[in-house]
Design an enzyme around this catalytic site. Sequence first.
Site, PDB file in Angstrom:
ATOM      1  N   THR A   1       0.823  -1.213   0.000  1.00 13.82           N
ATOM      2  CA  THR A   1       0.000   0.000   0.000  1.00 13.82           C
ATOM      3  C   THR A   1       0.854   1.258   0.000  1.00 13.82           C
ATOM      4  O   THR A   1       0.439   2.301  -0.525  1.00 13.82           O
ATOM      5  CB  THR A   1      -0.949  -0.002   1.210  1.00 13.82           C
ATOM      6  OG1 THR A   1      -1.604  -1.263   1.296  1.00 13.82           O
ATOM      7  CG2 THR A   1      -2.019   1.077   1.077  1.00 13.82           C
TER       8      THR A   1
ATOM      9  N   ASP B   1       2.305   4.331   7.147  1.00 14.01           N
ATOM     10  CA  ASP B   1       2.817   2.968   7.039  1.00 14.01           C
ATOM     11  C   ASP B   1       1.651   1.989   7.012  1.00 14.01           C
ATOM     12  O   ASP B   1       0.508   2.349   7.346  1.00 14.01           O
ATOM     13  CB  ASP B   1       3.744   2.661   8.218  1.00 14.01           C
ATOM     14  CG  ASP B   1       4.714   1.525   7.938  1.00 14.01           C
ATOM     15  OD1 ASP B   1       4.572   0.861   6.896  1.00 14.01           O
ATOM     16  OD2 ASP B   1       5.617   1.306   8.774  1.00 14.01           O
TER      17      ASP B   1
ATOM     18  N   ASP C   1      -0.048  -5.467   9.388  1.00 13.67           N
ATOM     19  CA  ASP C   1      -0.506  -6.828   9.115  1.00 13.67           C
ATOM     20  C   ASP C   1      -1.879  -7.074   9.721  1.00 13.67           C
ATOM     21  O   ASP C   1      -2.672  -7.842   9.179  1.00 13.67           O
ATOM     22  CB  ASP C   1       0.506  -7.838   9.656  1.00 13.67           C
ATOM     23  CG  ASP C   1       1.854  -7.702   8.976  1.00 13.67           C
ATOM     24  OD1 ASP C   1       1.889  -7.714   7.735  1.00 13.67           O
ATOM     25  OD2 ASP C   1       2.870  -7.565   9.674  1.00 13.67           O
TER      26      ASP C   1
ATOM     27  N   LYS D   1       2.848  -5.640  13.153  1.00  8.59           N
ATOM     28  CA  LYS D   1       3.626  -5.321  11.970  1.00  8.59           C
ATOM     29  C   LYS D   1       4.854  -6.227  11.945  1.00  8.59           C
ATOM     30  O   LYS D   1       5.174  -6.865  12.936  1.00  8.59           O
ATOM     31  CB  LYS D   1       4.045  -3.845  11.974  1.00  8.59           C
ATOM     32  CG  LYS D   1       2.857  -2.888  11.786  1.00  8.59           C
ATOM     33  CD  LYS D   1       3.249  -1.429  11.904  1.00  8.59           C
ATOM     34  CE  LYS D   1       4.393  -1.033  11.004  1.00  8.59           C
ATOM     35  NZ  LYS D   1       4.110  -1.282   9.563  1.00  8.59           N
ATOM     36  N   GLY D   2       5.504  -6.266  10.821  1.00  6.23           N
ATOM     37  CA  GLY D   2       6.732  -7.045  10.717  1.00  6.23           C
ATOM     38  C   GLY D   2       6.646  -8.245   9.811  1.00  6.23           C
ATOM     39  O   GLY D   2       7.606  -9.017   9.720  1.00  6.23           O
TER      40      GLY D   2
ATOM     41  N   GLU E   1      10.603   0.454  11.362  1.00  8.48           N
ATOM     42  CA  GLU E   1       9.254   1.016  11.284  1.00  8.48           C
ATOM     43  C   GLU E   1       8.818   1.568  12.634  1.00  8.48           C
ATOM     44  O   GLU E   1       8.239   2.660  12.715  1.00  8.48           O
ATOM     45  CB  GLU E   1       8.269  -0.058  10.818  1.00  8.48           C
ATOM     46  CG  GLU E   1       8.425  -0.445   9.364  1.00  8.48           C
ATOM     47  CD  GLU E   1       7.553  -1.622   8.965  1.00  8.48           C
ATOM     48  OE1 GLU E   1       7.305  -1.776   7.754  1.00  8.48           O
ATOM     49  OE2 GLU E   1       7.124  -2.389   9.854  1.00  8.48           O
TER      50      GLU E   1
END
Length: 261
Positions: free
Chosen positions: A59, A112, A115, A125-126, A134
């Site tokens: 994205t 940003d 997930d 995230k990750g 991040e």
Amino acid sequence: MQSGNLFVASRKIVQRSIRFTYCSTGMNSVEEAKKKAAYTAVDNHVKKGQVVGVGSGSTIVYAVDRLKQRNAAEDLNIRCVPTSFQARQLILDAGLNLSDLERETQINVTIDGCDEADDNLTLIKGGGGCLTQEKIVAAFSQEFIVIADERKNSSQLGTQWKYVPIEVLPFAWTQVKRKIEDDLGGEAKLRMAKAKAGPVVTDNSNFILDWYWGEGNMDWETVNTRIVLIPGVLETGLFVKMAKKAYFGTADGSFVEKNRV
């Protein structure tokens, strides 16, 4: 929180969600919605002369595309701080001003992906392996804005995404794995690479453990603190009380705006 463990009962959180629609132009509906969400986030939160944190993921490509368009039309003169090798290449390819945390003491806004996000905008995230950079960039931002597709929008974590990425020093990965499993339960798996032999290596030259915690909601702030205090852990993919707003693209060609309450 239940006595003696970190699982918490589910509860309904009141959110302010806004739905927007727009006409299709023939692009895949999910991609089109992601693009609309990314463009709207950039238009709503990026101003001339700002320092902008640029996240990672599919994205974000649309967000950088919009930054490029606006910079050409408005001479935004923004400075962009990347969160990964991918983000750095996107910034350079778009002809935007590349900066870093050594030169910027404060980032105005970071955009940003994620997930998964719950009703409190607690994030996992990750999945792409960039969690530490991040989180650092997001932590030093005045605003942290999330853009993603509707699959990432959940009432509680674990609905769609089943593990928490944890960046660890290669020297200590076995000990960290055992400590997490002994103290918190579940299973911590060393993430293996798909295009090379051996484990995934992050931009920071570390390994990633993917911790599958099992079923149920948890006190994520406490879990995050307990994990990061383990020697050998660099950072977790839990982003607690960091995101201010999220834009989720939907398959019907619209997107939902969600605010942290």
